[in-house]
Scaffold this active site. Structure first.
Site, short mmCIF file in Angstrom:
data_model
loop_
_atom_site.label_atom_id
_atom_site.label_comp_id
_atom_site.label_asym_id
_atom_site.label_seq_id
_atom_site.Cartn_x
_atom_site.Cartn_y
_atom_site.Cartn_z
N GLY A 48 0.84 -1.19 0.00
CA GLY A 48 0.00 0.00 0.00
C GLY A 48 0.87 1.23 0.00
O GLY A 48 2.04 1.18 0.39
N GLN A 53 3.19 10.06 1.39
CA GLN A 53 4.50 9.40 1.45
C GLN A 53 5.39 9.79 0.28
O GLN A 53 6.59 9.54 0.30
CB GLN A 53 4.34 7.88 1.46
CG GLN A 53 3.66 7.34 2.71
CD GLN A 53 3.57 5.83 2.66
OE1 GLN A 53 2.63 5.28 2.11
NE2 GLN A 53 4.57 5.17 3.21
N CYS A 91 6.25 0.15 7.46
CA CYS A 91 5.90 1.28 6.60
C CYS A 91 7.15 1.77 5.87
O CYS A 91 8.20 1.91 6.49
CB CYS A 91 5.32 2.40 7.47
SG CYS A 91 4.83 3.86 6.55
N LEU A 92 7.01 2.02 4.57
CA LEU A 92 8.15 2.51 3.79
C LEU A 92 8.67 3.85 4.32
O LEU A 92 9.84 4.17 4.13
CB LEU A 92 7.74 2.68 2.31
CG LEU A 92 7.41 1.40 1.55
CD1 LEU A 92 6.80 1.73 0.19
CD2 LEU A 92 8.66 0.54 1.37
N HIS A 133 -4.36 1.45 7.38
CA HIS A 133 -3.01 2.02 7.53
C HIS A 133 -2.83 3.21 6.59
O HIS A 133 -2.33 4.27 6.99
CB HIS A 133 -1.99 0.91 7.25
CG HIS A 133 -0.55 1.34 7.24
ND1 HIS A 133 0.37 0.85 8.14
CD2 HIS A 133 0.14 2.21 6.44
CE1 HIS A 133 1.55 1.41 7.89
NE2 HIS A 133 1.44 2.22 6.86
N GLU A 134 -3.26 3.04 5.33
CA GLU A 134 -3.04 4.10 4.33
C GLU A 134 -3.94 5.31 4.61
O GLU A 134 -3.51 6.45 4.43
CB GLU A 134 -3.26 3.57 2.91
CG GLU A 134 -2.38 2.39 2.50
CD GLU A 134 -0.89 2.59 2.76
OE1 GLU A 134 -0.43 3.74 2.82
OE2 GLU A 134 -0.20 1.57 2.93
N HIS A 137 -2.45 7.58 7.04
CA HIS A 137 -1.46 8.49 6.46
C HIS A 137 -2.11 9.79 6.00
O HIS A 137 -1.51 10.86 6.09
CB HIS A 137 -0.78 7.84 5.25
CG HIS A 137 0.41 7.00 5.57
ND1 HIS A 137 1.53 7.48 6.20
CD2 HIS A 137 0.65 5.68 5.33
CE1 HIS A 137 2.42 6.49 6.33
NE2 HIS A 137 1.91 5.38 5.81
ZN ZN Z 1 2.74 3.51 5.80
#
Ligand code: ZN
Length: 157
Positions: A48, A53, A91-92, A133-134, A137
Site C-alpha cells: 500500500g 508518502q 511502513c516505507l 493504515h493508508e 497516512h
Molecule cells: Zn505507511
C-alpha cells in the site's frame, strides 16, 4: 516514474491531506501521478502507498489486492466491524521498524476511482488492514503512533 518516498521526521507525513478536486481527474499530469504511485508501490514491494508518502498531501491511496492494484481517491471508511485484530505492520516511511497494530477486521470503504466513479468495497483481513493504515497516512497518523512491541532492525537489506 518511480517517486521518491519521504521518511520520518519529514513534516509532510504529519499533515492532514486535502481532498482531491475531481476536476483534476481530467488532467493528464494527475493521471500520470496515479500511475506513478502504483509503479512506486510495486517497485518498493509495498502492499500500500499513500500520496503524502511521496510528498503530496492529497487524499489518494493505492493498495495491492488480489485483483491488481486499487487506486482509491478520497477514500472513506463507512462501516467497521465490531471485532479488531492485532498483526504486524511496517511502513516505507518508517524504515526498518515493525510493530503490532490493532485494526478493524472488516471495513466498508467508499472512494472515487480514476474515472471519477464512486465505488464501494468490503474488505477484510490484510486488505482491510492496509486500507486503514493508508487512510491513517491521509490524516497524518503513522502506525508507530498506535503500535505495541515496536522493534527496529539494525541491518538494511
Ligand atoms: Zn505507511
Amino acid at each position: 516514474m518511480v517517486l521518491k518516498i519521504i521518511t520520518i521526521p519529514d513534516e509532510r507525513l504529519r499533515q492532514v491531506s486535502a481532498p482531491v478536486d475531481l476536476d483534476d481527474l481530467n488532467d493528464d499530469d494527475f493521471q500520470q501521478f496515479l500511475d506513478d504511485m502504483v509503479e512506486t508501490m510495486d517497485t518498493k514491494d509495498g502492499i500500500g502507498l499513500a500520496a503524502p508518502q511521496t510528498g503530496y498531501n492529497i487524499r489518494v491511496i493505492t493498495v495491492s489486492s488480489k485483483n491488481g492494484p486499487l487506486i482509491m481517491i478520497n477514500p472513506e471508511i463507512t462501516k467497521k466491524s465490531i471485532t479488531k485484530e492485532w498483526d504486524e505492520e511496517g511502513c516505507l516511511s518508517v524504515p526498518h521498524t515493525f510493530g503490532q497494530v490493532k485494526r478493524y477486521r472488516q471495513i466498508h470503504c467508499r472512494f472515487t476511482n480514476r474515472r471519477g466513479e464512486v465505488k464501494k468495497i468490503a474488505a477484510q483481513g490484510l486488505l482491510a488492514r492496509v486500507i486503514q493504515h493508508e487512510i491513517d497516512h491521509l490524516n497524518g497518523v503513522l502506525f508507530t503512533d498506535k503500535a505495541k512491541k515496536i522493534t527496529t532492525e539494525k541491518y538494511t537489506l
